[in-house]
Scaffold this active site. Sequence first.
Site, PDB file in Angstrom:
ATOM      1  N   LYS A  54      48.362  70.907   9.869  1.00 29.73           N
ATOM      2  CA  LYS A  54      49.168  70.417   8.725  1.00 29.73           C
ATOM      3  C   LYS A  54      48.259  70.242   7.510  1.00 29.73           C
ATOM      4  O   LYS A  54      47.171  69.670   7.625  1.00 29.73           O
ATOM      5  CB  LYS A  54      49.845  69.098   9.089  1.00 29.73           C
ATOM      6  N   GLU A  82      57.441  64.170   2.797  1.00 32.73           N
ATOM      7  CA  GLU A  82      57.165  62.728   2.917  1.00 32.73           C
ATOM      8  C   GLU A  82      57.687  61.955   1.717  1.00 32.73           C
ATOM      9  O   GLU A  82      57.484  62.339   0.562  1.00 32.73           O
ATOM     10  CB  GLU A  82      55.650  62.486   3.065  1.00 32.73           C
ATOM     11  N   ASP A 110      45.906  62.248   9.817  1.00 28.38           N
ATOM     12  CA  ASP A 110      44.691  61.671   9.224  1.00 28.38           C
ATOM     13  C   ASP A 110      44.868  60.171   8.980  1.00 28.38           C
ATOM     14  O   ASP A 110      43.923  59.486   8.565  1.00 28.38           O
ATOM     15  CB  ASP A 110      44.258  62.416   7.957  1.00 28.38           C
TER      16      ASP A 110
HETATM   17  O1  KIV Z   1      48.703  61.381   8.806  1.00 29.90           O
HETATM   18  C1  KIV Z   1      49.872  61.093   9.084  1.00 29.90           C
HETATM   19  O2  KIV Z   1      50.132  60.230   9.935  1.00 29.90           O
HETATM   20  C2  KIV Z   1      50.939  61.790   8.379  1.00 29.90           C
HETATM   21  C3  KIV Z   1      52.339  61.317   8.603  1.00 29.90           C
HETATM   22  C4  KIV Z   1      52.580  59.990   8.023  1.00 29.90           C
HETATM   23  C5  KIV Z   1      53.316  62.332   8.141  1.00 29.90           C
HETATM   24  O3  KIV Z   1      50.679  62.705   7.676  1.00 29.90           O
END
Ligand code: KIV
Length: 308
Positions: free
Chosen positions: A136, A205, A67
Site C-alpha cells: 500500500k 481514508e 505504518d
Molecule cells: O497504517 C495504517 O494503519 C493505515 C490505515 C489506518 C488505513 O494506513
Amino acid sequence: MEPNNAPLNESLATNRTSDAGAGEAITLRTLARMSREHKRFTCLTCYDATTARWLDRAGVEVLLVGDTAAEVILGHTATIHAPLDFMVEITAAVKRGAPRRVVMADMPFLSYQCEQGDAIRNAGRFLTQGMADCVKLEVDRSFAALVEQMARAGIPVVAHVGSRPQQAKMKGGYFSAGRTAEDAVRIVADASAMEAAGASMLLVEACPPEVTQLIVERATIPVIGCGAGASCHGQVVVLQDILGLSDWQPAFAQPLAAVGQAIQAGATAFAELVRAGKLPGKTYRMDQAEQEKLRAMLRSGSDSHAAH
Ligand code: KIV
C-alpha cells in the site's frame, strides 16, 4: 524413556503457532470477486503472528501491516517513523501467523517517494522477504508512473488516497479530506488515475461518504474505506482502536471490545499470585527415585563435578 528426556507436560509443550493457516485461502482475486458480487470484506491492521492467527480465526480477509505500527508498536506519535526493515520483518510475521489471508504491507515514509528503482526494490522486499500479497502506498495522481511501473513488475499496489497520514507534517496535523468540492474532485480524479495506472485496489481514508461513493461508482477494482462511509467493498480500521487498547481513537473506530481492560485484569491477577508466592500453571516434576538419588549424591559429595 529416560526421565530427563521425558516430554514436557502438555501445557508446557504446546506449539504456540500450531493451527496457523486453517480455513479458506483468500487472494486478491477473491476480493475482486467478492466486490463484484457485492459481498463486503474486512481488513484490520495487524503487526504480529499471534494476533494474525486470531484474526484468521475471526474470518478477517485482509490483514494490513500498517505504518501505524510506528505509533501502536513503537510508541511514536506519527506514522513517518516506521522503519523499512522493521516493517518487512513484521509483515513476514503476520503472514506466518495467517498464511491463507491477504497480507497488505504499508510502504513506510520515504521508501517509495525518492528514486523509482529504490521504490520498486523496496516493494519487492515486502513481497519476497515479507511474503506480502500487495503493498500500500499513500498517493495522488503524481505517483501514476510509479504505480504503473510496479504493476508492470508484478507488484500489486493498493493506492491509498484521501487523507494521507505521511503528509501530516505538510498539513500541520492529521485531517480529513475531500470536504470541499475542489478537494473532492481532486481525490476522485486521484483514485481514477491510480486505477488507470494499474492499482489492484483503492483505499480511501477519512473522506465524506458522498466523495467515497463517487470513487466506488467509478472504480472497477475493490475500494476499501477507512472512515470513509459504508459504500466501500471493504472496511479497515486500526485493530487496537476497536479492541479498546488505544487511549485515543478516531470517531469512526469506536471500541467493540475491552481487551485493554482484560490485559490489565490478567496482569493484575498474575502480580497478585506472584506476590503471594503462588504460580499460575504447572511446574516441572522430578520422580521420587530421582529426588532420592539427588539427595544421596549431595550427601556423598558425588555432585562436586557438577559445581565446576
Ligand atoms: O497504517 C495504517 O494503519 C493505515 C490505515 C489506518 C488505513 O494506513
